[in-house]
Design an enzyme around this catalytic site. Structure first.
Site, PDB file in Angstrom:
ATOM      1  N   GLU A 190       1.303  -1.389  -0.009  1.00 45.34           N
ATOM      2  CA  GLU A 190      -0.460   0.337   0.355  1.00 45.34           C
ATOM      3  C   GLU A 190       0.833   1.149   0.481  1.00 45.34           C
ATOM      4  OE1 GLU A 190      -2.724   0.031   3.721  1.00 45.34           O
ATOM      5  OE2 GLU A 190      -2.965   2.111   3.632  1.00 45.34           O
ATOM      6  N   GLU A 195      -2.836  11.777   2.771  1.00 47.30           N
ATOM      7  CA  GLU A 195      -3.516  11.562   3.231  1.00 47.30           C
ATOM      8  C   GLU A 195      -3.579  12.562   5.086  1.00 47.30           C
ATOM      9  OE1 GLU A 195      -2.271   7.146   5.069  1.00 47.30           O
ATOM     10  OE2 GLU A 195      -4.286   6.657   6.162  1.00 47.30           O
TER      11      GLU A 195
END
Ligand SMILES: *[C@@H]1O[C@H](CO)[C@@H](O)[C@H](O)[C@H]1NC(C)=O
Ligand SMILES: *[C@@H]1O[C@H](CO)[C@@H](O)[C@H](O)[C@H]1NC(C)=O
Ligand SMILES: *[C@@H]1O[C@H](CO)[C@@H](O)[C@H](O)[C@H]1NC(C)=O
Ligand SMILES: *[C@@H]1O[C@H](CO)[C@@H](O)[C@H](O)[C@H]1NC(C)=O
Ligand SMILES: *[C@@H]1O[C@H](CO)[C@@H](O)[C@H](O)[C@H]1NC(C)=O
Ligand SMILES: *[C@@H]1O[C@H](CO)[C@@H](O)[C@H](O)[C@H]1NC(C)=O
Length: 377
Positions: A190, A195
């Site tokens: 990932e 974010e």
């Protein structure tokens, strides 16, 4: 770590050598310092100690070489592969509708709900694609409507250029723009490109999550602040190995600059992420989406985040990556009391905020100008 273990082993050997019995026997035959007067036991202890010292030197040299090692990010020639833009932007994605794997207080809705005139959570024009959270329900007592999209196409490597006009922020939000293979996580890795949580005032966090044997405790060339260094999901409660950007790399400050461009390069040598605010995008990244000229990362200088392959086999840890964008609400990061209340000073509880404060979600939207993917020839 191995050097330290050897050091403790050496200490044990010295104790044996210095024990009264050994010392006494050597002293009886003359000078205790002359090797010919040493007992067999003492001689073995000295040889063992010498072997351990040599081993420690060798290990030290190997560790030292590793800390100086750095991959060769030689110039690659890229070709435009895919452009995500315009009115059909969302056609290239699946809408995820299951329970939120990150325990958020959210309902990810299917495309029919998202594109309905009642909710209108995803829509696109010739110039941008918008992805937002519901701002109408004042009693969202089982979680608020939001969207999570996953690209149908998957990539093993490439250069991904994300032109972002607006990033979501506000209490309870946990937005992300990332790459993963959700059905093979964390085996296929990932990569979190953008974010942040709540008011997003501490900047963007770029993070890798992997299976075991992927560490970033090596030489790196980056301007961001290093967080954890072990990417393995079983360490630090799956914090991943992260790098943090400055305040204007996400949220209100980012949006006030008209957003900017994030570029992610995923190749065998490593993973690098660059960021430029709207006013300082390099000239080799075409502003016109119909311009197929490929950018050249070898001209960009130091990245914001650098994850070299030195102690992480990038090509085996990262495969089959879809591009994913979502806006989660609460959940294991944004909703943790230590973060929601203590760090980010948000009111009440995260879930009560999501349930009642519909208009607070007016700032919780992504707006993308385009996403472009280039592959190396
Ligand atoms: C890096 O790789 C390129 C292309 O393979 C090569 O020309 C260059 O000499 C290499 N540089 C180093 C420092 O090894
Ligand atoms: C929703 O997704 C399905 C399956 O991908 C597709 O057939 C349909 O056209 C989409 N509908 C809308 C309104 O986007
Ligand atoms: C969604 O909102 C946009 C922007 O206000 C508008 O242009 C579009 O017509 C809306 N779509 C629907 C289906 O209501
Ligand atoms: C790639 O991902 C898709 C969907 O996530 C999955 O069905 C497929 O098995 C994966 N392929 C490999 C090679 O891992
Ligand atoms: C890490 O991944 C493994 C699968 O490899 C999974 O079983 C485990 O629950 C994950 N742990 C965390 C903390 O995410
Ligand atoms: C609702 O959200 C707004 C904007 O974030 C905030 O100023 C206000 O305090 C919130 N109200 C409650 C009751 O939490």
């Amino acid at each position: 770590m191995s050097a330290f273990q050897n050091k403790s082993g050496f200490a044990l050997q010295s104790n044996a050598y210095g024990s009264p019995a050994t010392y006494g026997k050597a002293a009886q035959g003359g000078s205790k310092w002359a090797p010919r007067n040493w007992s067999k036991k003492t001689l073995l202890a000295v040889i063992a100690a010498a072997v351990i010292i040599v081993a420690a030197i060798v290990i030290g040299a190997v560790v030292g070489t590793k800390s100086a090692a750095y991959p060769n990010y030689s110039k690659l020639s890229y070709t435009l592969q895919d452009t995500y833009s315009g009115t059909d932007f969302f056609d290239s994605f699946d809408y995820y509708t299951g329970y939120d794997p990150s325990s958020g207080f959210v309902h990810y809705v299917p495309n029919t709900t998202a594109t309905s005139s009642t909710y209108n959570l995803t829509y696109a024009s010739s110039t941008s694609a918008v992805m937002r959270v519901d701002t109408t329900d004042t009693d969202a007592s089982t979680g608020r409507y939001s969207v999570r999209i996953t690209s149908k196409k998957q990539y093993d490597s490439g250069l991904f250029v994300f032109d972002v006009l607006n990033s979501p922020y506000g209490c309870s939000t946990w937005p992300a723009l990332w790459l993963s293979d959700p059905s093979n996580w964390p085996t296929n890795g990932e990569i979190d490109v953008m974010e942040a949580v709540n008011q997003a005032t501490t900047g963007n966090q770029m993070t890798l999550h992997t299976t075991d044997d992927c560490k970033m405790d090596v030489k790196r060339k980056e301007s961001g602040t290093v967080l954890e260094k072990n990417c393995w999901n079983e360490t630090e409660s799956n914090a991943g190995c992260g790098v943090q950007g400055a305040q204007d790399t996400f949220g209100e400050a980012f949006n006030d600059n008209g957003g900017g461009v994030y570029a992610l390069e995923l190749r065998d040598a490593g993973i690098r992420i660059w960021f430029w605010a709207r006013g300082s995008i390099p000239s080799d990244i075409p502003t016109d989406v119909t311009d197929t000229t490929a950018p050249d990362p070898s001209t960009w200088g130091e990245a914001l985040a650098d994850f070299p392959a030195t102690d992480c086999d990038i090509s085996s840890h990262f495969k089959n990556q879809s591009i994913i964008a979502n806006i989660d609400l609460c959940g294991s990061w944004a909703g943790a009391t230590s973060v929601y209340s203590d760090e980010d000073s948000c009111p009440g509880t995260c879930e009560s905020f999501v349930t009642t404060n519909a208009t607070a979600f007016e700032t919780a939207y992504w707006e993308f100008s385009s996403w472009r993917v280039y592959t190396a020839s």
